[in-house]
Design an enzyme around this catalytic site. Structure first.
Site, mmCIF file in Angstrom:
data_model
loop_
_atom_site.group_PDB
_atom_site.id
_atom_site.type_symbol
_atom_site.label_atom_id
_atom_site.label_comp_id
_atom_site.label_asym_id
_atom_site.label_seq_id
_atom_site.Cartn_x
_atom_site.Cartn_y
_atom_site.Cartn_z
ATOM 1 N NE ARG A 66 -8.097 5.694 1.360
ATOM 2 C CZ ARG A 66 -7.578 4.807 2.187
ATOM 3 N NH1 ARG A 66 -7.760 3.512 1.966
ATOM 4 N NH2 ARG A 66 -6.904 5.178 3.249
ATOM 5 C CG HIS A 181 -1.647 -5.173 6.403
ATOM 6 N ND1 HIS A 181 -1.846 -3.811 6.443
ATOM 7 C CD2 HIS A 181 -1.917 -5.629 7.648
ATOM 8 C CE1 HIS A 181 -2.210 -3.469 7.685
ATOM 9 N NE2 HIS A 181 -2.268 -4.552 8.426
ATOM 10 C CG ASN A 305 -2.530 -1.370 11.027
ATOM 11 O OD1 ASN A 305 -1.612 -1.887 11.657
ATOM 12 N ND2 ASN A 305 -3.625 -2.029 10.689
ATOM 13 C CG ASP A 332 0.403 2.231 3.781
ATOM 14 O OD1 ASP A 332 -0.604 2.184 3.043
ATOM 15 O OD2 ASP A 332 0.403 1.818 4.954
HETATM 16 ZN ZN LIG Z 1 -1.332 -2.180 4.953
#
Ligand SMILES: [Zn+2]
Length: 453
Positions: A66, A181, A305, A332
């Site tokens: 982040r 992804h 997700n 993740d």
């Molecule tokens: Zn992802």
């Protein structure tokens, strides 16, 4: 002091097919020797590893730190502190920051800050497209020069197949793998959980498994067409495993990873703990003892997700890990602030933290039930990700970096929000009875973290 003598542990180094009770000596930050009865230079601290597994430092190649821009959720210091607590000596951070990591300058910023503030090694990925917008290629050559180990638009997925093809061609030219992804936007639209029985029962919009499988199939075709290496991230669906298995048999340069939440939980968890334990959670309930962890329906800590899928999908992911179709385990790790998750299910961001619990969950779902040997599990966290990304890590060979993880595969413990080093506490496994834990994380010969005695 960058030297350490770890004595008497079960040393497991899959890269060298080594599995024996031995000592490991790290001198000046490098592995100096592995063997029995080792003596260290005077003044070298010793760590008693008897009864523990001594492995090459674990690598998590899918982590959201982040930084820059989203440091209310996490930053390099807190994210790498969480990594150390989970037994990880290296993490690979994703480029969906603010700004996205799509320029050499941002790569340099993160590498500099990580060298100064990181508790563990940080490797950086760059974006495939500018701003992760899926419209124009990022400067892939410049990113490579700046030191990225792969490119990915993680969090997003390049929808334009021709653009993805060009990305493959450039990535191949620069010797970079593409991590993807896998999400087809036209199939998934605004789905928030797996499309199946539970999303209908709960009245939530579905995210069909085909939305992932479609892009995995696309990636198989593009890897075959271009010869680029495409690595499919956080696989969740049975069909994806099948596609990958068939493609690998044909020698196509494609690989995949799986995260513990996808092979532990199912979509029934979104309907609340009672429904989960009564249905798909039955095999996990025994380990929890008489008081099962509880949570309400629509708990946003079960929103990720790709989403948690059916029990059959979960089984297929476990099978894919067991038979080697899926070579890499990762978290993740996706931190979000409490206030962001404390909203209706529809509006909550996707993702959970994972660095501190992933080793335990992997042991519990793969090694303890006999699906995978301890060596194969360690390989999926060390030599396999290192080879995929050409990292100079993942082995205890003499001369390698002195990164070592000591863990106890049987140690019972209960993770709590209070004990987490992450800035964010969005983890559904707090309060669960887990079995297996890192007890010491050694980075470059220094103990970066160890469990309190
Ligand atoms: Zn992802």
């Amino acid at each position: 002091m960058n030297s350490l003598l770890l004595t008497g542990g079960r040393v497991l180094d899959p890269a060298n097919r080594f599995d024996a009770i031995a000592d490991v000596l790290v001198v000046d930050g490098k592995i100096a020797a592995v063997g029995t009865g080792l003596t260290a230079p005077a003044g070298t601290p010793a760590y008693d590893a008897r009864g523990k597994v001594v492995a090459p430092g674990l690598i998590d190649l899918h982590v959201h730190l982040r930084e820059p821009g989203q440091t209310a959720k996490e930053n390099i210091a807190t994210g790498t502190a969480a990594a150390a607590r989970g037994g990880f000596t290296s993490v690979v951070c994703m480029p969906n920051t603010a700004p996205a990591i799509d320029s050499a300058g941002t790569v340099a910023l993160i590498r500099e800050r990580a060298a100064r503030e990181g508790a563990v090694n940080v490797f950086v990925t760059g974006a495939i497209t500018k701003g992760i917008a899926g419209e124009e290629l990022a400067p892939i050559g410049g990113l490579k020069k700046a030191g990225v180990v792969a490119i990915t638009d993680d969090g997003h997925c390049v929808q334009n197949n021709d653009l993805m093809r060009r990305a493959c061609e450039y990535a191949k030219m620069f010797g970079l793998p593409l991590m993807d992804h896998c999400q087809d936007y036209s199939l998934v639209t605004d789905g928030v959980m797996h499309e199946g029985y539970w999303n209908v029962a709960l009245g939530l919009r579905g995210w069909p498994a085909a939305g992932e499988e479609m892009i995995v199939a696309r990636n198989v075709l593009l890897a075959e067409l271009t010869g680029a290496h495409i690595h499919c991230q956080h696989l969740s669906a049975a069909g994806s495993v099948k596609l990958l298995r068939d493609a690998k048999k044909r020698g196509i340069t494609i690989s995949g990873e799986a995260c513990p939440h996808h092979f532990t939980l199912t979509d029934a968890a979104v309907a609340g703990s009672e429904k989960f334990w009564a249905n798909d959670g039955q095999s996990l309930a025994a380990a929890q003892g008489p008081t099962l962890p509880q949570w309400p329906a629509y708990d946003t800590h079960f929103k990720m997700n790709p989403p948690l899928r059916s029990a059959a999908d979960r089984e297929a992911i476990l099978e894919g890990l067991a038979d080697g179709t899926i070579e890499v385990l990762c978290s993740d790790h996706a931190p979000h602030c409490g206030y962001e998750k404390e909203v209706e299910f529809d509006y909550a961001p996707f993702g959970i933290t994972g660095l501190e619990v992933e080793l335990a969950l992997s042991l519990m779902q793969l090694v303890h039930p006999g699906r995978l040997s301890l060596t194969d599990l360690v390989a999926k966290y060390t030599v396999n990700p290192a080879r995929l990304l050409n990292l100079p890590k993942g082995t205890l060979s003499v001369g390698a970096d002195g990164d070592v993880t000591v863990f106890d595969p049987e140690l019972p413990w209960v993770p709590t929000a209070a004990d987490s080093a992450s800035k964010s506490k969005n983890n559904p496994f707090f309060g669960w009875k887990l079995k297996g834990r890192a007890v010491a994380t050694v980075v470059g010969g220094k103990i970066a973290w160890q469990v309190a005695a």
